[in-house]
Motif scaffolding. Structure first.
Motif, PDB file in Angstrom:
ATOM      1  N   THR A 122       0.849  -1.183   0.000  1.00  0.00           N
ATOM      2  CA  THR A 122       0.000   0.000   0.000  1.00  0.00           C
ATOM      3  C   THR A 122       0.888   1.238   0.000  1.00  0.00           C
ATOM      4  OG1 THR A 122      -0.012   0.188   2.390  1.00  0.00           O
ATOM      5  CG2 THR A 122      -1.683  -1.213   1.413  1.00  0.00           C
ATOM      6  N   TYR A 126      -2.644   4.934   3.575  1.00  0.00           N
ATOM      7  CA  TYR A 126      -2.984   3.520   3.797  1.00  0.00           C
ATOM      8  C   TYR A 126      -1.826   2.803   4.438  1.00  0.00           C
ATOM      9  CZ  TYR A 126      -6.866   4.573   0.762  1.00  0.00           C
ATOM     10  OH  TYR A 126      -7.973   5.142   0.226  1.00  0.00           O
TER      11      TYR A 126
ATOM     12  N   PHE C  31      -9.985  14.495   5.111  1.00  0.00           N
ATOM     13  CA  PHE C  31      -8.852  14.001   4.351  1.00  0.00           C
ATOM     14  C   PHE C  31      -9.116  14.073   2.857  1.00  0.00           C
ATOM     15  CE2 PHE C  31      -4.753  12.140   4.525  1.00  0.00           C
ATOM     16  CZ  PHE C  31      -4.600  11.578   3.281  1.00  0.00           C
ATOM     17  N   PHE C 229     -10.031   5.650  12.088  1.00  0.00           N
ATOM     18  CA  PHE C 229      -9.018   5.531  11.039  1.00  0.00           C
ATOM     19  C   PHE C 229      -9.101   4.183  10.355  1.00  0.00           C
ATOM     20  CE2 PHE C 229      -6.594   9.178  10.468  1.00  0.00           C
ATOM     21  CZ  PHE C 229      -6.364   9.822  11.661  1.00  0.00           C
ATOM     22  N   VAL C 233      -9.932   3.701   6.331  1.00  0.00           N
ATOM     23  CA  VAL C 233      -8.971   2.996   5.486  1.00  0.00           C
ATOM     24  C   VAL C 233      -9.636   1.816   4.796  1.00  0.00           C
ATOM     25  CG1 VAL C 233      -6.970   1.487   5.627  1.00  0.00           C
ATOM     26  CG2 VAL C 233      -6.910   3.715   6.662  1.00  0.00           C
ATOM     27  N   GLY C 236     -12.040   3.331   2.282  1.00  0.00           N
ATOM     28  CA  GLY C 236     -11.492   4.126   1.202  1.00  0.00           C
ATOM     29  C   GLY C 236     -11.580   5.599   1.557  1.00  0.00           C
ATOM     30  N   ILE C 237     -10.430   6.255   1.524  1.00  0.00           N
ATOM     31  CA  ILE C 237     -10.394   7.639   1.986  1.00  0.00           C
ATOM     32  C   ILE C 237     -11.134   8.551   1.034  1.00  0.00           C
ATOM     33  CG2 ILE C 237      -8.861   9.488   2.635  1.00  0.00           C
ATOM     34  CD1 ILE C 237      -7.333   7.668   3.960  1.00  0.00           C
ATOM     35  N   MET C 290      -8.553  -5.108   8.604  1.00  0.00           N
ATOM     36  CA  MET C 290      -8.019  -3.987   7.844  1.00  0.00           C
ATOM     37  C   MET C 290      -6.809  -4.398   7.023  1.00  0.00           C
ATOM     38  SD  MET C 290      -6.863  -0.245   9.090  1.00  0.00           S
ATOM     39  CE  MET C 290      -5.205  -0.435   9.610  1.00  0.00           C
ATOM     40  N   LEU C 294      -6.536  -4.239   2.949  1.00  0.00           N
ATOM     41  CA  LEU C 294      -5.504  -3.457   2.274  1.00  0.00           C
ATOM     42  C   LEU C 294      -4.623  -4.308   1.383  1.00  0.00           C
ATOM     43  CD1 LEU C 294      -4.343  -0.793   4.836  1.00  0.00           C
ATOM     44  CD2 LEU C 294      -5.728  -0.528   2.805  1.00  0.00           C
ATOM     45  N   VAL C 295      -4.392  -5.534   1.816  1.00  0.00           N
ATOM     46  CA  VAL C 295      -3.579  -6.400   0.973  1.00  0.00           C
ATOM     47  C   VAL C 295      -4.338  -6.734  -0.309  1.00  0.00           C
ATOM     48  CG1 VAL C 295      -2.658  -8.743   0.815  1.00  0.00           C
ATOM     49  CG2 VAL C 295      -2.186  -7.371   2.822  1.00  0.00           C
ATOM     50  N   PRO C 298      -5.415  -2.183  -2.083  1.00  0.00           N
ATOM     51  CA  PRO C 298      -4.536  -1.237  -1.395  1.00  0.00           C
ATOM     52  C   PRO C 298      -5.108   0.161  -1.196  1.00  0.00           C
ATOM     53  CG  PRO C 298      -3.298  -2.479  -3.013  1.00  0.00           C
ATOM     54  CD  PRO C 298      -4.730  -2.832  -3.235  1.00  0.00           C
ATOM     55  N   SER C 299      -6.191   0.511  -1.887  1.00  0.00           N
ATOM     56  CA  SER C 299      -6.777   1.828  -1.638  1.00  0.00           C
ATOM     57  C   SER C 299      -8.094   1.735  -0.903  1.00  0.00           C
ATOM     58  CB  SER C 299      -7.007   2.561  -2.959  1.00  0.00           C
ATOM     59  OG  SER C 299      -5.795   2.961  -3.491  1.00  0.00           O
ATOM     60  N   GLY C 300      -8.340   0.622  -0.254  1.00  0.00           N
ATOM     61  CA  GLY C 300      -9.612   0.498   0.452  1.00  0.00           C
ATOM     62  C   GLY C 300     -10.713   0.086  -0.501  1.00  0.00           C
ATOM     63  N   GLY C 303     -11.938   3.453  -2.451  1.00  0.00           N
ATOM     64  CA  GLY C 303     -10.961   4.527  -2.381  1.00  0.00           C
ATOM     65  C   GLY C 303     -11.038   5.497  -3.519  1.00  0.00           C
ATOM     66  N   VAL C 304     -11.099   6.807  -3.154  1.00  0.00           N
ATOM     67  CA  VAL C 304     -11.157   7.850  -4.170  1.00  0.00           C
ATOM     68  C   VAL C 304      -9.765   8.366  -4.449  1.00  0.00           C
ATOM     69  CG1 VAL C 304     -11.842  10.257  -4.490  1.00  0.00           C
ATOM     70  CG2 VAL C 304     -13.491   8.589  -3.677  1.00  0.00           C
ATOM     71  N   ARG C 305      -9.022   8.499  -3.333  1.00  0.00           N
ATOM     72  CA  ARG C 305      -7.705   9.114  -3.458  1.00  0.00           C
ATOM     73  C   ARG C 305      -6.662   8.123  -2.975  1.00  0.00           C
ATOM     74  NH1 ARG C 305      -5.841  14.379  -3.015  1.00  0.00           N
ATOM     75  NH2 ARG C 305      -7.956  15.117  -3.222  1.00  0.00           N
TER      76      ARG C 305
END
Lengths: 324, 380, 306
Positions: A122, A126, C31, C229, C233, C236-237, C290, C294-295, C298-300, C303-305
């Motif tokens: 990641t 993240y 964020f 947090f 995560v 997705g942020i 979590m 993530l594995v 990786p962006s959740g 995830g947008v960003r």
């Protein structure tokens, strides 16, 4: 002032401080300084990953704790004359510092490889969060593991031994820790100047470009993370020896946060940044507590001031340069 | 970082007029929790201790009071400072057992006296006992044992018991089971720091229990009681005083009414010392004292009594003087067991409302002249 | 183990989840729109709880207390944004971490200085107390049902705000390209202050609502912050939808894990070992979740960003 000059000044200060403390007949000041030096070493470890590699690890206390527990487990079995494992061969504990350090380095290095292998997939925030997650996992595990004290922690009654020295004498133990700190700093300096370090730094700035040149950022970062974990792990073993006590709080996210605060306070990527940060933090903690029961407010205000008005940390302020 | 009290100035002034009927001044190092979420207990111990010193008029005590922030490594560092730099003779103040385990063995090994106003881990009561270590409060299991004894005498036959999954929590349930003779409808370990007990309460409801025993110190206990009261389960609740002390009760309010809790001290213990203590504490600090404050008060008086009999530099005599425990305790008669832990009565109290304030009232005695289960392991 | 117990636990998980959502929504907005990591979010939760306790103690009205919590947290958020956060937008995440860490210290000890070291009293109003009988024979506390309701209402409200109002358009545009909306004449600083204060208000509301059934004390926000947090995560942020899904996932996993894991281990181990191991694993479970998410992504999840 040039950065080299400032670094030299600090190094001299660290060497000369115990003499000053002995002249004042205040051996406690040496113990305080040892605490600063050990925490600085933990910060130096983090700085290798953070400063050169740009890896914001908010779970670095994992390695600090692993090093500490390596010491705790080995020493507690030794002091109870109770072997760790008896099978085809017997594994006993030990109270010898060099052996403990090797075990701490190995254990934290392995953990760093494992955690890094997963986390480095990641990026950005993240990565920060997943390293935090691993920290929390170890923390809760250590609390619930009754064999080594759980939340109560482990007391090691007598400081471990180093051949040829009496480690209970504050100035001798301080000397050991200081030598290891300088070794850690030398390692950081060497890495930063080496080809590996340059590639790592380049990967921090632009991973894509590094890939186009044929290097693998993932592998570079993993190696840096492992080295960083090992150094912080060694600091953990020293910290446990300093306090003659190890507990799950060494794994806590507050500890990770504090180590990161030292590094940022002193100046990220600066060689002596963690040293300055740790010394400043410990000094403030020692002095401010006498001023008010609410001294943490003042500490917070001071940290805030440093961030807002002294970017680049203290080293940056003194050498008058921004972020590297 | 030291917070010298004005007693230092007073003692310097007194020494200069030197009419020493007392022996040499005694330097006392108090390491306790004065900041963060757990500060209430440390402040109570400190305030109780200082009240006793002030009332005695004894100017030979030199206090160094520091904040351990509930962190074991800070406590160790403070102990080192007090022993090496401040050269204290006596250490005291630690609230939490894990901090005590980090500090006490080293301190007593260096020949200093340690008087515990709160933490009473079993290791220090049994195999790890030391002639220089005195516990003025209780051994950790005591209040839980009393709860178990009370539950048996109250006729509870099917208890649901719960505590957090850490050494003190496990000791709590072990202590309860030692004295409780009924059956267990359930035995549950929650997570340390857990704040939501809906699951546990649902299990209590489903278990067919006739009573509940819990040990959940601090905010955990407040959360549990509020949620339990709201759930309508309604079974009688028993617990140790830690979740029902004066500081916590105001935060829980009516949800705690009727709960039985066990304690070695209550503000309505009927003796002159205690009545005066409660009155003067409230007058001085504007709040009712908790059991922690009474423990701090008693610790100071124990120390003062020893100072009256022996010189702190004559360690053997001072140790014997401490062991005699010849002081007026808020609990009435006070004596030490062979392992330097108290032998005392443990009462059962009920939470009641007195006007605007929630407080405790004694309704009986759970254990009389009770020592602890670890004294036999102590080789003193 | 009965079906009723399981159903109750699912409801508890939902309630836990929606409260986490209130915390996570503010965090992910800040964020996503401003690119800022705010460690002090937990302190705003605490401010809301303390304001509610103070007002409820003075006036006896729970609703007034909630309003006070929203107002106090929003005001604290706006103040902090104007004085401190504003200077951190362009800076490294590290500087943001240090600055907001410092804010935690200031808020915590400041609150202790104002209100003292003992926990405060805040309780459920009488008209929401006691259990309610649900279909299936489940006895569930009315207050927790109310929490679920409030949480879902806030989720809906945020969805409408972000998707169907002018402010929402600006927020979404700001998440996509900050410089562009400044160039288009939107007053960035007002927008940022608004977003920060909105996030703070949500955190304060969560603090007040949860404080009524838990303990109102200094440091109550930090454990929730970590969980928040974890939620953003996983989700997705920058994504509100991700925050909701993530929060519900975390809430239900944590609650059911605590219930089922000890029983699972009880099949192979003796009861006390099963309880020990099971509860230890339950504590680590959401972090394992979590790490696994993530594995895999990786962006959740949304995830947008990156």
């Amino acid at each position: 002032m040039s950065e080299r000059g400032f670094n030299a000044l600090i190094a001299v200060g660290l060497i000369g401080f115990p003499l000053y403390a002995l002249w004042l007949d205040e051996p406690f000041l040496i113990t305080l300084a040892t605490r600063a030096v050990v925490l600085a070493l933990a910060g130096v470890g983090l700085n290798i990953a953070l400063g050169i590699g740009g890896l914001v690890s908010l779970g670095h206390a994992v390695f600090f704790g692993i090093g500490g527990y390596a010491m705790g487990i080995l020493a507690s079995h030794a002091q109870a004359f109770d072997p760790i494992w008896q099978g085809a061969f017997t594994v006993t504990g030990t109270k010898s510092m060099p052996v403990i350090w090797l075990v701490a380095l190995a254990a934290s290095g392995l953990a760093a490889l494992a955690i890094g292998a997963l986390s480095l997939r990641t990026a950005g925030v993240y990565f920060i969060m997943i390293t935090l997650a691993f920290g929390q996992m170890f923390f809760y595990f250590a609390i619930s593991w009754p064999a080594y004290g759980g939340e109560d922690g482990l007391s090691i009654y007598v400081r471990n031994g180093f051949p040829g020295m009496n480690t209970l004498v504050p100035v001798q133990f301080y000397g050991l820790c200081l030598v290891l700190l300088f070794a850690g700093l030398a390692l950081h300096w060497q890495i930063a100047r080496s080809q590996f370090g340059l590639a790592l730094n380049a990967a921090r700035q632009s991973a894509v470009r590094v890939e186009t040149v044929g290097l693998a950022p993932y592998r570079l970062r993993l190696i840096a993370f492992a080295i960083s974990g090992m150094v912080t792990g060694l600091a953990g073993a020293l910290f446990a020896d300093l306090n003659r006590f190890v507990s799950p709080t060494m794994f806590s996210w507050q500890m990770s946060g504090e180590i990161m605060v030292f590094v940022i306070l002193g100046g990220v990527a600066r060689l002596f940044g963690p040293v300055v940060g740790a010394v400043l933090f410990i000094t403030l903690e020692h002095l401010l507590g006498g001023i008010s029961e609410y001294w943490l407010i003042w500490l917070g205000a001071l940290l805030l001031g440093v961030v807002l008005f002294a970017p680049g940390g203290i080293v940056g302020l003194v050498t008058r340069r921004g972020h590297g | 970082m030291s917070l010298k009290s004005c007693l230092l100035a007073a003692s310097l002034a007194a020494l200069s007029t030197a009419t020493a009927a007392w022996a040499e001044p005694v330097k006392v190092g108090m390491i306790t929790t004065l900041s963060g979420g757990g500060a209430g207990l440390g402040l109570d111990v400190r305030d109780g201790f200082l009240l006793a010193v002030k009332q005695s008029g004894n100017t030979d005590i030199d206090m160094v009071i520091e904040d351990d922030q509930q962190k074991p490594d800070i406590a160790v560092q403070l102990a080192d400072k007090m022993i090496q730099s401040d050269k204290v003779d006596v250490l005291t103040g630690i609230i939490w057992s894990n901090l005590a385990m980090a500090v006490v063995p080293g301190a007593v090994a260096q020949g200093k006296f340690y008087l515990s106003p709160n933490a009473g881990p079993s290791q220090l009561a049994g195999a790890g006992c030391n002639p220089n270590y005195f516990n003025v409060a209780w051994q950790n299991d005591n209040l839980h044992e009393a709860a178990g004894a009370y539950a048996t005498s109250a006729g509870f036959a099917n208890s649901f018991i719960l505590a957090p999954n850490y050494p003190a929590g496990k000791d709590a349930l072990t202590g309860y089971k030692r004295m409780y003779q009924g059956a267990l409808a359930g035995e549950f370990y929650t997570q340390l720091g857990q704040t939501d007990y809906a699951a546990e309460i649902a299990q209590i409801r489903a278990s067919g229990a006739d009573s509940v025993f819990f040990f959940l110190p601090g905010g955990m206990g407040i959360s549990f009681l509020k949620q339990y009261a709201d759930s309508g389960v309604g079974l009688p609740v028993v617990g140790p005083a830690f979740s029902f002390d004066q500081g916590i009760l105001q935060a829980v309010g009516a949800a705690a009414l009727g709960v039985k809790n066990t304690s070695q001290w209550s503000k309505d213990i009927d003796n002159a010392t205690n009545t005066a203590f409660v009155e003067t504490f409230e007058a001085e600090y504007g709040r009712l004292p908790s059991l922690y404050a009474s423990q701090g008060f008693d610790t100071a008086n124990l120390l003062l009594s020893a100072m009256g009999k022996a010189d702190v530099t004559d360690t053997a005599a001072f140790r014997a003087a401490l062991k005699q425990a010849d002081f007026a305790s808020t609990r009435g008669d006070f004596r030490f067991n062979t392992n330097n832990h108290p032998i005392q009565d443990i009462y059962v109290r009920e939470v009641i409302r007195e006007g605007d304030v929630f407080t405790n009232k004694i309704i009986g005695t759970a254990l009389s002249d009770h020592g602890d289960a670890y004294a036999a392991e102590c080789k003193m | 183990m009965s079906l009723i117990l399981l159903a109750e636990q699912v409801l508890n998980g939902l309630q836990f989840g929606v409260m986490l959502f209130l915390m996570a929504a503010g965090l992910t907005l800040v964020f996503g729109v401003m690119g800022l990591i705010n460690l002090a979010h937990g302190s705003l939760y605490m401010v809301g709880a303390f304001a509610a306790a103070a007002v409820a103690g003075a006036t006896g009205s729970f609703l007034l207390a909630l309003v006070a919590a929203l107002a106090a947290a929003a005001a604290a958020g706006a103040l902090v944004e104007v004085l401190v956060i504003r200077r951190l937008y362009g800076r490294d995440h590290l500087d943001q971490v240090l600055a907001t860490f410092a804010l935690i210290l200031i808020f915590s000890e400041g609150t202790r200085w104002l209100f003292g070291s003992f926990p405060l009293y805040l309780n459920i109003p009488a008209w929401l107390s006691g259990p309610v009988l649900l279909p299936g024979g489940i006895q569930y506390p009315a207050y927790r049902l109310a929490l679920i309701g409030v949480g879902l209402a806030v989720a809906l409200g945020l969805h409408l705000l972000i998707g169907h109002t002018r402010v929402g358009i600006r927020i979404r545009a700001g998440e996509a390209d900050r410089e562009m909306i400044a160039a288009l004449g939107v007053d960035i600083s007002r927008l940022y202050t608004f977003v920060f204060a909105l996030g703070a208000a949500l955190a304060g509301l969560a603090g007040a609502l949860v404080g009524a059934i838990q303990s109102v004390q200094v440091g109550m926000g930090e454990p929730v912050l970590i969980l928040a947090f974890v939620v953003i995560v996983i989700g997705g942020i920058g994504s509100i939808k991700g925050a909701l899904i993530g929060a519900l996932l975390v809430g239900v996993t944590d609650t059911l894990g605590g219930l089922l894991l000890p029983r699972l281990f009880g099949l192979v181990l003796d009861p006390s070992a099963a309880a020990s191991v099971g509860s230890a694993l339950a504590a680590m479970l959401i972090y394992l979740l979590m790490a696994a998410v993530l594995v895999w992504r990786p962006s959740g999840l949304f995830g947008v960003r990156a």
